[in-house]
Enzyme design. Structure first.
Site, mmCIF file in Angstrom:
data_model
loop_
_atom_site.group_PDB
_atom_site.id
_atom_site.type_symbol
_atom_site.label_atom_id
_atom_site.label_comp_id
_atom_site.label_asym_id
_atom_site.label_seq_id
_atom_site.Cartn_x
_atom_site.Cartn_y
_atom_site.Cartn_z
ATOM 1 N N LYS A 71 47.081 68.539 -8.731
ATOM 2 C CA LYS A 71 46.734 68.403 -10.006
ATOM 3 C C LYS A 71 47.369 67.774 -10.695
ATOM 4 O O LYS A 71 48.585 68.168 -10.812
ATOM 5 C CB LYS A 71 45.755 69.589 -10.382
ATOM 6 C CG LYS A 71 44.675 69.529 -11.280
ATOM 7 C CD LYS A 71 43.373 69.186 -10.684
ATOM 8 C CE LYS A 71 42.237 68.870 -11.461
ATOM 9 N NZ LYS A 71 40.835 68.861 -10.698
ATOM 10 N N ASP B 123 38.940 63.659 -13.338
ATOM 11 C CA ASP B 123 38.586 65.082 -13.607
ATOM 12 C C ASP B 123 38.155 64.959 -14.917
ATOM 13 O O ASP B 123 37.691 64.035 -15.608
ATOM 14 C CB ASP B 123 39.865 66.116 -13.707
ATOM 15 C CG ASP B 123 39.417 67.697 -13.590
ATOM 16 O OD1 ASP B 123 38.808 67.985 -12.497
ATOM 17 O OD2 ASP B 123 39.498 68.087 -14.531
HETATM 18 P P1 NDP Z 1 33.693 65.078 -17.946
HETATM 19 O O1 NDP Z 1 34.808 64.688 -18.520
HETATM 20 O O2 NDP Z 1 32.860 64.058 -17.097
HETATM 21 O O3 NDP Z 1 32.727 66.308 -18.401
HETATM 22 C C1 NDP Z 1 32.940 67.177 -18.955
HETATM 23 C C2 NDP Z 1 31.962 67.903 -19.631
HETATM 24 O O4 NDP Z 1 32.468 69.231 -19.933
HETATM 25 C C3 NDP Z 1 31.582 67.321 -21.040
HETATM 26 O O5 NDP Z 1 30.110 67.490 -21.291
HETATM 27 C C4 NDP Z 1 32.492 68.186 -22.136
HETATM 28 O O6 NDP Z 1 31.754 68.048 -23.160
HETATM 29 C C5 NDP Z 1 32.309 69.379 -21.457
HETATM 30 N N1 NDP Z 1 33.664 70.147 -21.746
HETATM 31 C C6 NDP Z 1 34.863 69.885 -21.369
HETATM 32 N N2 NDP Z 1 35.740 70.751 -22.037
HETATM 33 C C7 NDP Z 1 34.907 71.564 -22.812
HETATM 34 C C8 NDP Z 1 35.370 72.761 -23.521
HETATM 35 N N3 NDP Z 1 36.812 73.105 -23.708
HETATM 36 N N4 NDP Z 1 34.445 73.611 -24.039
HETATM 37 C C9 NDP Z 1 33.055 73.214 -23.934
HETATM 38 N N5 NDP Z 1 32.903 72.048 -23.005
HETATM 39 C C10 NDP Z 1 33.791 71.228 -22.493
HETATM 40 O O7 NDP Z 1 34.062 66.141 -16.556
HETATM 41 P P2 NDP Z 1 33.669 66.278 -15.175
HETATM 42 O O8 NDP Z 1 32.189 66.482 -15.270
HETATM 43 O O9 NDP Z 1 34.315 65.743 -14.082
HETATM 44 O O10 NDP Z 1 34.358 67.987 -14.933
HETATM 45 C C11 NDP Z 1 33.461 69.091 -15.076
HETATM 46 C C12 NDP Z 1 34.123 70.421 -14.715
HETATM 47 O O11 NDP Z 1 34.050 69.878 -13.272
HETATM 48 C C13 NDP Z 1 35.594 70.361 -14.794
HETATM 49 O O12 NDP Z 1 35.716 72.032 -14.649
HETATM 50 C C14 NDP Z 1 36.251 69.885 -13.319
HETATM 51 O O13 NDP Z 1 37.547 70.306 -13.020
HETATM 52 C C15 NDP Z 1 35.409 70.070 -12.456
HETATM 53 N N6 NDP Z 1 35.036 69.119 -11.230
HETATM 54 C C16 NDP Z 1 35.400 67.891 -11.514
HETATM 55 C C17 NDP Z 1 35.385 66.992 -10.371
HETATM 56 C C18 NDP Z 1 34.828 65.561 -10.272
HETATM 57 O O14 NDP Z 1 34.963 64.995 -9.483
HETATM 58 N N7 NDP Z 1 35.212 64.876 -11.597
HETATM 59 C C19 NDP Z 1 35.144 67.615 -8.877
HETATM 60 C C20 NDP Z 1 35.267 69.139 -8.909
HETATM 61 C C21 NDP Z 1 35.407 70.062 -10.144
HETATM 62 P P3 NDP Z 1 32.618 66.943 -24.559
HETATM 63 O O15 NDP Z 1 32.442 65.552 -23.811
HETATM 64 O O16 NDP Z 1 32.226 67.580 -25.539
HETATM 65 O O17 NDP Z 1 34.003 67.405 -24.287
HETATM 66 O O1 2IT Z 2 38.399 69.376 -8.961
HETATM 67 C C1 2IT Z 2 38.372 68.600 -8.201
HETATM 68 O O2 2IT Z 2 38.100 68.680 -7.022
HETATM 69 C C2 2IT Z 2 38.407 67.141 -8.524
HETATM 70 N N1 2IT Z 2 38.604 66.918 -9.750
HETATM 71 C C3 2IT Z 2 38.189 66.176 -7.573
HETATM 72 C C4 2IT Z 2 39.512 65.823 -6.968
HETATM 73 C C5 2IT Z 2 39.359 64.292 -6.105
HETATM 74 O O3 2IT Z 2 40.607 64.207 -5.547
HETATM 75 O O4 2IT Z 2 38.689 63.876 -5.902
#
Ligand code: NDP
Ligand code: 2IT
Length: 468
Positions: free
Chosen positions: A149, A189
């Protein structure tokens, strides 16, 4: 469950209430004391390790070969930690300094693989927790990927495209010397989506003069996989569907509450709607919307445009569709059947868990990484509701990243249907593994199942590879 780690501060692990020899608790306490001492000031990392150690330590007692080779101690020590300066220039020609990181956690079963997070809260401990979780998650996918990461404390909010590009180019100028398609393959992420991956890929290619699958989450035009943007959200819902099926239920007619409105939340909502559920809430860091009538596909398209193109706030949805917006709060007090936390770590605590239970929620799947605090998980497991931990439930994203790597290596392109079919079968397989390792009397403990199921493959590979 022993959960005496606060998410906001590191504290010494309290002494066990009973002697170690009679209840086995002392072993965990002693193990965690060492981890806490070695990783002081990293509460999220300690929290993630403790949650895994609770299930792995008793398992190692029954399987002394892992114990003898100190597999868990080794897994808790990153293979390599990279930390670097990122200087860049904003639109006013002012110098800006950020900190960049890459945690190369474990390469026992494949090249390091995991996302990059750009958010002001990023620090070493947060990225170590994410890299640690990634090791188990990637193992569960059945694909050959190690865990890593990275990211930066850079805040993309309010930055122009030009500033984002400037930052990404500077970040990659250092990162490029540490990564490669067979070494370490980053992806997105929080704060890193298609736009950022494009700029990062462009800079890698420019410096290295090679066109390779060094990043996943790329656009289709230059080696990306269809369904990668959808994969984490869809996968979370596919996993929840499998959990529901164990109790003879489906999504049809269920009320769903989702936190976040980013990549994961958007596509989790999309799949829930497609499965006939009613999604009544989404959120961002400023609050949540409550749409009693349900977020329909056209309304979800508004959210996608708002978040991915105009980059506005979720409150604008409430203004547009005349529904409730609750500032500064999370949606866990709403009545629902299913809760999908899809925003960030520790966003759902014990009080929120109790509120969900009181309101009839019987299924929780973590779209985000570690969104439920240990105390919240304890409530869910105590109530024996269906609880899918992130390692298993959100593994669809990295799984399709693995499929993107395969397509890049084979220099070919699969259709949406092909990728979606593979994603579905991987989520079904992850669910099967969780049941295999987590089945208790009339109950599946998915936390235990995901931890053990993820651990065994990595541990066996480490044993086979000797002193690494
Ligand atoms: P994005 O940046 O696309 O979206 C994040 C969302 O979460 C936004 O709505 C944001 O609001 C909100 N958010 C972020 N930080 C905070 C905080 N500290 N408090 C409240 N709201 C918050 O990220 P993703 O959708 O990609 O990721 C979301 C989660 O999923 C994370 O935990 C990530 O690690 C996990 N994840 C992501 C993967 C991926 O493929 N993208 C894969 C597996 C897990 P705002 O815009 O207001 O900051
Ligand atoms: O938390 C996760 O699994 C991710 N942000 C996706 C990682 C990846 O390599 O696609």
């Amino acid at each position: 469950m022993l959960s005496n780690m606060s998410a906001s501060k590191t504290k010494k692990v309290s002494t066990p209430k009973k002697p170690a020899s009679t209840n086995g608790v002392g072993k965990l306490e002693r193990f965690m004391q060492k981890v806490s001492d070695k990783n002081a000031g990293e509460p999220e990392y300690i929290q993630a390790v403790q949650e895994v150690a609770e299930t792995i330590l008793p398992f190692m007692d029954k399987n002394p070969r892992y114990k003898k080779a100190k597999i868990l101690e080794r897994i808790c020590e990153p293979e390599r930690v990279l930390m670097f300066r990122v200087s860049w220039v904003n639109d006013k020609a002012e110098y800006q300094i950020n900190r960049g990181f890459r945690i190369e956690m474990n390469s026992a079963i494949g090249p390091y693989k995991g996302g990059l997070r750009f958010h002001p809260t990023v620090n070493l401990g947060v990225l170590k927790f994410l890299a640690f979780e990634q090791v188990f998650k990637n193992s569960l996918t059945t694909l050959p990927m190690g865990g890593g990461k990275g990211g930066s404390d850079f805040d993309p909010k309010g930055k122009t495209d030009n500033e984002i590009m400037s930052f990404c180019q500077s970040f990659m100028t250092e990162l490029q010397r540490h990564i490669g398609p067979d070494t370490d393959v980053p992806a997105g992420d929080i704060g890193v989506g298609g736009r950022e991956i494009g700029y990062l890929f462009g800079q890698y290619k420019r410096i290295r003069n090679e066109f390779t699958g060094v990043l996943t989450g790329k656009a289709i035009e230059f080696g990306g996989s269809l369904i990668r943007p959808e994969a984490t959200g869809y996968g979370t819902v596919y996993f929840a569907k499998e959990m529901l099926a164990t109790r003879g239920k489906s999504f049809q007619g269920l009320v769903v509450v989702i936190s976040g409105s980013g990549n994961v939340a958007q596509f989790a909502a999309e799949k829930c709607i497609e499965f006939g559920a009613k999604v009544v809430s989404m959120s961002d860091s400023s609050g949540y919307i409550y749409d009693k009538a349900g977020i329909t596909k056209p309304k979800l398209n508004f959210i996608k445009k708002l978040k991915n193109v105009t980059r506005g706030r979720i409150k604008e949805y409430a203004d547009r569709y005349q529904c409730e917006f609750v500032a500064g709060q999370k949606p866990w007090g709403l009545k629902c059947d299913v809760a999908l936390p899809c925003a960030t770590q520790n966003e759902l605590d014990a009080k929120a868990a109790q509120a969900l239970i009181k309101n009839g929620c019987k299924t929780v799947a973590e779209g985000a990484n570690m969104p439920c605090t240990p105390e919240a998980v304890e409530v869910f497991l105590g109530e024996k509701i269906l609880f899918g931990p992130g390692k298993a439930a959100n593994a669809g994203g990295v799984a399709v990243s693995g499929l993107e790597m395969s397509q890049n290596a084979l220099k070919l392109h699969w259709t949406s249907e092909e990728v979606d079919t593979k994603l579905k079968s991987i989520m079904v397989e992850i669910h099967r593994t969780c049941v295999q390792y987590g089945a208790e009397d009339n109950f599946v403990n998915y936390v235990k199942g995901a931890n053990l199921g993820g651990f065994v493959k990595v541990a066996d590979a480490m044993l086979a590879q000797g002193m690494v």
